[in-house]
Design a protein around this motif. Structure first.
Motif, mmCIF file in Angstrom:
data_model
loop_
_atom_site.group_PDB
_atom_site.id
_atom_site.type_symbol
_atom_site.label_atom_id
_atom_site.label_comp_id
_atom_site.label_asym_id
_atom_site.label_seq_id
_atom_site.Cartn_x
_atom_site.Cartn_y
_atom_site.Cartn_z
ATOM 1 N N HIS A 222 -6.741 6.244 5.658
ATOM 2 C CA HIS A 222 -5.786 4.929 5.189
ATOM 3 C C HIS A 222 -6.291 3.517 5.414
ATOM 4 O O HIS A 222 -6.664 2.750 4.706
ATOM 5 C CB HIS A 222 -4.410 5.113 5.396
ATOM 6 C CG HIS A 222 -3.635 6.344 4.732
ATOM 7 N ND1 HIS A 222 -3.563 6.474 3.598
ATOM 8 C CD2 HIS A 222 -3.302 7.518 5.282
ATOM 9 C CE1 HIS A 222 -2.898 7.404 3.327
ATOM 10 N NE2 HIS A 222 -2.754 8.166 4.308
ATOM 11 N N TYR B 68 0.795 -1.070 0.180
ATOM 12 C CA TYR B 68 -0.037 -0.162 0.014
ATOM 13 C C TYR B 68 0.917 1.371 -0.109
ATOM 14 O O TYR B 68 0.613 2.250 -0.704
ATOM 15 C CB TYR B 68 -1.008 0.004 1.290
ATOM 16 C CG TYR B 68 -1.718 1.133 1.615
ATOM 17 C CD1 TYR B 68 -2.942 1.288 0.494
ATOM 18 C CD2 TYR B 68 -1.361 2.337 2.228
ATOM 19 C CE1 TYR B 68 -3.657 2.340 0.619
ATOM 20 C CE2 TYR B 68 -2.296 3.457 2.321
ATOM 21 C CZ TYR B 68 -3.437 3.499 1.384
ATOM 22 O OH TYR B 68 -4.027 4.591 1.618
ATOM 23 N N ARG C 198 -9.877 5.535 -5.659
ATOM 24 C CA ARG C 198 -9.098 5.906 -4.490
ATOM 25 C C ARG C 198 -9.264 7.515 -4.152
ATOM 26 O O ARG C 198 -9.516 8.016 -2.921
ATOM 27 C CB ARG C 198 -7.577 5.937 -4.692
ATOM 28 C CG ARG C 198 -6.656 6.359 -3.612
ATOM 29 C CD ARG C 198 -6.840 5.228 -2.550
ATOM 30 N NE ARG C 198 -6.115 5.961 -1.249
ATOM 31 C CZ ARG C 198 -6.311 6.785 -0.219
ATOM 32 N NH1 ARG C 198 -7.860 7.305 -0.333
ATOM 33 N NH2 ARG C 198 -5.653 7.072 0.867
ATOM 34 N N ASP C 199 -9.140 8.318 -5.213
ATOM 35 C CA ASP C 199 -9.442 9.737 -5.183
ATOM 36 C C ASP C 199 -10.901 10.097 -4.646
ATOM 37 O O ASP C 199 -11.184 10.916 -3.720
ATOM 38 C CB ASP C 199 -9.476 10.356 -6.569
ATOM 39 C CG ASP C 199 -7.705 10.460 -6.934
ATOM 40 O OD1 ASP C 199 -7.027 10.290 -6.298
ATOM 41 O OD2 ASP C 199 -7.636 10.578 -8.217
ATOM 42 N N LEU D 3 -9.863 -1.695 -0.403
ATOM 43 C CA LEU D 3 -8.867 -2.354 -1.103
ATOM 44 C C LEU D 3 -8.845 -3.884 -0.920
ATOM 45 O O LEU D 3 -8.617 -4.428 -1.877
ATOM 46 C CB LEU D 3 -7.655 -1.635 -0.779
ATOM 47 C CG LEU D 3 -6.110 -1.981 -1.472
ATOM 48 C CD1 LEU D 3 -6.463 -1.559 -2.885
ATOM 49 C CD2 LEU D 3 -5.065 -1.482 -0.702
ATOM 50 N N LYS E 34 2.702 8.856 -1.638
ATOM 51 C CA LYS E 34 3.920 9.570 -2.488
ATOM 52 C C LYS E 34 4.916 9.986 -1.353
ATOM 53 O O LYS E 34 4.771 10.225 -0.337
ATOM 54 C CB LYS E 34 3.226 10.808 -2.907
ATOM 55 C CG LYS E 34 1.921 10.670 -3.867
ATOM 56 C CD LYS E 34 2.338 9.790 -5.054
ATOM 57 C CE LYS E 34 0.832 9.992 -5.669
ATOM 58 N NZ LYS E 34 1.219 8.890 -7.043
ATOM 59 N N THR F 27 -7.513 4.720 -9.882
ATOM 60 C CA THR F 27 -6.885 5.755 -8.830
ATOM 61 C C THR F 27 -8.270 6.626 -8.842
ATOM 62 O O THR F 27 -8.165 7.238 -7.939
ATOM 63 C CB THR F 27 -5.938 6.560 -9.848
ATOM 64 O OG1 THR F 27 -6.477 6.834 -11.061
ATOM 65 C CG2 THR F 27 -4.431 5.873 -9.984
ATOM 66 N N ARG G 210 1.677 -5.453 -4.445
ATOM 67 C CA ARG G 210 1.836 -4.199 -5.410
ATOM 68 C C ARG G 210 1.345 -4.298 -6.757
ATOM 69 O O ARG G 210 0.695 -3.133 -7.193
ATOM 70 C CB ARG G 210 3.450 -3.882 -5.110
ATOM 71 C CG ARG G 210 3.715 -2.602 -6.082
ATOM 72 C CD ARG G 210 5.175 -2.237 -6.001
ATOM 73 N NE ARG G 210 5.500 -1.016 -6.799
ATOM 74 C CZ ARG G 210 5.909 -0.894 -8.165
ATOM 75 N NH1 ARG G 210 5.825 -2.219 -8.693
ATOM 76 N NH2 ARG G 210 6.176 0.055 -8.764
ATOM 77 N N PHE H 85 -2.438 -3.953 -6.477
ATOM 78 C CA PHE H 85 -2.880 -2.727 -6.246
ATOM 79 C C PHE H 85 -2.569 -1.657 -7.381
ATOM 80 O O PHE H 85 -3.315 -0.700 -7.314
ATOM 81 C CB PHE H 85 -1.976 -2.341 -4.943
ATOM 82 C CG PHE H 85 -2.425 -3.216 -3.760
ATOM 83 C CD1 PHE H 85 -3.429 -3.732 -3.832
ATOM 84 C CD2 PHE H 85 -1.442 -2.785 -2.307
ATOM 85 C CE1 PHE H 85 -3.704 -4.706 -2.599
ATOM 86 C CE2 PHE H 85 -2.063 -3.450 -1.155
ATOM 87 C CZ PHE H 85 -2.698 -4.317 -1.278
ATOM 88 N N VAL I 249 2.245 2.025 -3.432
ATOM 89 C CA VAL I 249 1.501 2.343 -4.657
ATOM 90 C C VAL I 249 0.730 3.583 -4.161
ATOM 91 O O VAL I 249 0.608 4.254 -5.089
ATOM 92 C CB VAL I 249 0.511 1.103 -4.749
ATOM 93 C CG1 VAL I 249 -0.404 1.683 -5.990
ATOM 94 C CG2 VAL I 249 1.122 -0.109 -5.217
ATOM 95 N N PHE I 250 0.339 3.875 -2.971
ATOM 96 C CA PHE I 250 -0.507 4.722 -2.704
ATOM 97 C C PHE I 250 -0.078 6.110 -2.061
ATOM 98 O O PHE I 250 -0.566 7.098 -1.864
ATOM 99 C CB PHE I 250 -2.089 4.406 -1.931
ATOM 100 C CG PHE I 250 -2.533 3.243 -2.770
ATOM 101 C CD1 PHE I 250 -3.528 3.828 -3.821
ATOM 102 C CD2 PHE I 250 -2.685 2.095 -2.510
ATOM 103 C CE1 PHE I 250 -4.394 2.953 -4.282
ATOM 104 C CE2 PHE I 250 -3.418 1.294 -3.053
ATOM 105 C CZ PHE I 250 -4.505 1.779 -4.345
ATOM 106 N N THR J 261 -11.092 9.539 -0.673
ATOM 107 C CA THR J 261 -10.311 10.467 -0.050
ATOM 108 C C THR J 261 -11.207 11.699 0.138
ATOM 109 O O THR J 261 -11.153 12.045 1.235
ATOM 110 C CB THR J 261 -9.021 10.901 -0.823
ATOM 111 O OG1 THR J 261 -8.281 9.657 -1.159
ATOM 112 C CG2 THR J 261 -8.310 11.841 -0.023
#
Length: 282
Positions: free
Chosen positions: A186, A93, A176-177, A194, A99, A173, A165, A168, A96-97, A180
């Motif tokens: 998380h 995680y 995921r956005d 996930l 930064k 994306t 990975r 995932f 991948v997610f 969020t």
């Protein structure tokens, strides 16, 4: 119905022969474990048991501490499997997610650990673990410490991180956005979104880790200081030294060992295939 050509017939014949060559040893181990000593030693050898002889299992469990060793194997395998699933999910995680600077380089170094042979680190692991103490006693001085020593070097592994990975990376994306924006943190995202959508990859990692941990031999032999603190694989090897190496006892012990792995492979092979190919197509 398709027409059978010569090439197709040859292909089927080769596949059938290969399947028999793979299945027959497993069948004979199970069949031999319920044969009497006279039937096992007969010539020409019998391929089918004439009855249900349970003396081999009784002898295997009474001549060694195989019952305790079976429990040790179950406990060791369960702890290693659960731990590697948790650490692999969290590490994958993050790669991948989340930064972070140098993520690609760090992942490459992480994968580099897969190229280190186990034989080159077994001695440092042994010296490190046996040099530690818990409550004033060395790790090999009590049963609880021995179990810690059995599982400690295998609580994390780069292969599971790599596989998860890749799975995932297929996650949209946009989803995921959206999560969020809706205030999904998380932990909630991992638990509720996930993981349910990546069950094949999780099952593949879990089955792979289970089989690898269940079949361990060298490390339990090295770290265990007596028979009751070792695992089933060690107990099977000890059957080769009792009762003048009675083949019936050995076959009974091997049967006890392969039944869990055989059941997992039969019922979980589709998850293994789906999980291993999760990152093959984008």
């Amino acid at each position: 119905m398709r027409n059978l050509t010569v090439g197709r017939v040859i292909t089927y014949a080769v596949l059938i022969i290969a399947a028999i060559a793979v299945i027959f040893p497993v069948y004979y181990v199970i069949a031999g474990s319920i044969m009497s000593p006279g039937q096992i030693s007969s010539y020409p050898p019998d391929l089918f048991p004439h009855g249900l002889f349970t003396g081999n299992y009784q002898g295997a469990t009474s001549t060694t501490a195989i019952g305790r060793q079976y429990l040790n194997s179950v406990l060791q395998t369960s702890v290693i499997t659960l731990s590697q699933l948790i650490t692999s999910v969290l590490a994958a995680y993050a790669f991948v997610f989340m930064k972070m600077w140098g993520r690609t380089v760090l992942f490459g170094l992480f994968l580099g650990t897969l190229m280190v042979p186990w034989e080159s680190i077994v001695l440092p692991n042994y010296l490190t673990i046996t040099g530690w103490s818990v409550g004033g006693e060395r790790l090999t001085a009590s049963y609880a410490g021995t179990m810690v020593a059995l599982v400690l070097p295998f609580l994390a592994n780069a292969f599971g991180v790599f596989l998860l990975r890749q799975s995932f990376l297929q996650f949209p994306t946009e989803l995921r956005d959206a999560a969020t924006i809706d205030g999904c943190g998380h932990w909630r995202f991992i638990r509720q979104i996930l993981l349910p959508l990546n069950k094949p990859a999780l099952m593949a990692v879990g089955l792979y880790v289970f089989l690898a941990a269940w079949n361990q031999f060298f490390w339990p032999l090295l770290i265990g200081d007596n028979a009751s603190r070792r695992t089933l694989q060690i107990g099977i090897s000890q059957l080769n030294d009792v009762e003048a190496a009675d083949p019936g006892l050995i076959l009974a012990g091997v049967t006890l060992s392969i039944l869990p792995t055989l059941a997992i492979v039969i019922f979980g092979q589709r998850f293994i295939v789906r999980g291993l190919t999760a990152g093959a197509i984008r």
